[in-house]
Structure formats: C-alpha cells, structure tokens
Write an enzyme that holds these catalytic residues in place. Sequence first.
Site, PDB file in Angstrom:
ATOM      1  CG  LEU A 141      -2.074  -1.047   1.110  1.00  0.00           C
ATOM      2  CD1 LEU A 141      -2.903  -1.042   2.381  1.00  0.00           C
ATOM      3  CD2 LEU A 141      -2.969  -0.798  -0.089  1.00  0.00           C
ATOM      4  CG  HIS A 181      -2.867  -9.900  22.819  1.00  0.00           C
ATOM      5  ND1 HIS A 181      -2.985 -10.114  21.466  1.00  0.00           N
ATOM      6  CD2 HIS A 181      -1.575  -9.567  23.047  1.00  0.00           C
ATOM      7  CE1 HIS A 181      -1.814  -9.927  20.884  1.00  0.00           C
ATOM      8  NE2 HIS A 181      -0.934  -9.583  21.828  1.00  0.00           N
ATOM      9  CG  ASP A 211      -9.040 -12.854  19.553  1.00  0.00           C
ATOM     10  OD1 ASP A 211      -9.031 -11.624  19.705  1.00  0.00           O
ATOM     11  OD2 ASP A 211      -8.014 -13.543  19.570  1.00  0.00           O
ATOM     12  N   GLY A 225      -8.755  -5.041  10.761  1.00  0.00           N
ATOM     13  CA  GLY A 225      -8.575  -5.157  12.204  1.00  0.00           C
ATOM     14  C   GLY A 225      -7.360  -4.425  12.727  1.00  0.00           C
TER      15      GLY A 225
END
Length: 360
Positions: free
Chosen positions: A65, A130, A160, A87
């Site tokens: 990118l 996390h 998650d 994400g």
Amino acid sequence: MKPLSGLRILEFDGLGPVTFAGMVLADLGADVLRLTRSAAAGAPAFSEVGGEVLHRGRAAVAVDLKDPADLARVKGLIAGADALIEGFRPGVMERLGVGPETCAALNTRLVFGRITGWGQTGPMARQVGHDLNYIALSGALSMMGEPDRPPRPPLNVVGDYGGGGMLLVTGVLAALLEARTTGRGRVVDAAMTDGSALLTSLFHALASRGLWSETRGTNLLDGGAPFYRCYACRDGRFVAVGALEPQFYAALLKGLEIPADEAPQFDTAAWDALHARFAGVFATRDRDDWAARFADTDACVTPVLTMAEAPEHPHNAARGTFAADEIVQPAPAPRFDGESRRLTPEPSPLSLDEALARWG
C-alpha cells in the site's frame, strides 16, 4: 448457491477476529479477497496464523500500500466491493490512504467493517492489548474459573471470536441490508470489549434480581451447582452434567442411584456436599461407561470429548459437523437447506491485476 453468493468483500489481512470473520463470510458464500503484504512491503506478517483453516475459501492478493500503483489498484477493488473488513489499530487505515472517508468517496454503498479490542473511540482506543485484556475490562473474565484461584482464560473464543469476529459479521451483514435500501454504506465499529460485554447480558439480568453472585463457582451456571458442572471419571476423563430442569435432575439421580429425598436440587447450602457425593459416584466408572448409561435418558450427561475425539462421535459424524480435507476442521455453520457444506480450501494466490479482472 450459498446465501451470500454475489457479495464482494475485501479483507485486510490481520490477526484473530478479522481472519475469523473473513472465513465465516466466505463460508456463507461471499467472494472474499484477502489482501496480504507483498514481499516488497515486508514479510507477510500473518501468513501462518490460522493456516489452511482460517484462510479457507478466499484467495490471497499480495499488495504494497506504500506503492502508488498498488494503492490505485486496491482503490479499484474498493470501488467494486460491497464491504471491507479490517482489524488494525485506529488510524492505521487512514494513514495507509484507505480510511472510511476515502473509501466512501470511491464507493458510497461500501460497508466499512472495523474490529479492534477497545473500539475506535474512548481513552484506551489506541492502547495495545489482547483478547484476555478485553474480556477482563468487559467483566466477562471475572466470572470464569474456580472461586479460590485467579480467573482462567477461556481460550480466545469469548473476545476474539464470539464478542469480536461474530459481532463484526453481524454488524457488516446488518449494514449491507441497509445499504441495499438506502444506497449508502456504514462504518461498523466492532470492539471486543463491547462484544464480550454483550455476551454477559444474561448474567447482568440475573444480578439485577439478586440471582447472581460475583463470587465465582457459587452460581447456577458457573460450576457452583452440582448438577451443572463437569466430573472426573475413573479413567481420568470427564463427563459434563447439565441437568438444570427438575425432570432432568430426577433422571440424573436415577442414573446415579441416589434417592431424590437425599439430594434436594435447589438447597444451595447442601451444594458442596452434593457435589462431593456426585464426584464420588462418577469416579467409580469410566467416562464411556457413564456415557452409555445415560445415552437414552433425559439426564443431560455427555462425555467431554477431546479435539481428536469430537469428529468421530456418531452425532457429529452424521451431521458432518467436522470435515476432513487434508486436515480435520470444523465445517461451515450454520447450514442451509439445499446447500452443499463441502469445504472450499484456500485458493491459489492472485495478483492485483488478476483480482481486478475477477471483479470486472
């Protein structure tokens, strides 16, 4: 034909929930292209996370990118997409030149799905973390584990995947339905703190009525009830007991050969003693002996199967709950009438030009 056939979704390769969401959307029939880092942009950071399972059903397209030519091609894909999922931490997509405003200018109908731990806003939005940190802050983690030990991580299925990836899929599909009517997309801000908090709704309802204690292991559904927990058997394996309703509890007592008048179900003061009694009885037989004994009853007793055992169970085998290609893995879910549940493995990688040609 699968339910999402015809939908085009760009997945910016990432960890955990966005990878899971991409798999679910592809399983449901969407044409998902997974944009990965090209060699020019550095080593593919997430190429092995999830491997053949979480990457199934969609082709990888390597991009850089920071290369103006690659960025222009990616914008071409965005112009033809129905949704985009990513994400990264807040602000990363904007710095890469493909933030929500830029994408909306390219494609007003685009649904821009974002999944993070803390969300796009709030004082912790840019902090690292996390799954375990997110479910800790949401209150979910405090309810898990033994009462005299620290809370035990429930794998990473609550934050998650349950509160993260699944809620991202839900939000993207809701926004896609709206876009069909209005012609305008939405930005979906899915946060694992929000999602895991949402999953605890029942327990907030129970607590508001004085029916849930913050002391772990003392409640109806957290292992406190002797009729809703797991027990060790003679062979060191386990059974799960879920005899909540009185008629199921009666069937449990019958199978354990315990008189009903000696084991009142909702006498919480007697739960510790009853748990010890149940444990002593279950320890007298092997797991599969108990499974056979309770198989045709309403006692809600089932064997606790390992990952290796679960695909071989007759019920799972009959339903095709697991599929075996090169490796054994969970099959797509939910299922739909008239639909093949055959796995679609990870296709061969595509170049950016091939991806553009595929989407016309």
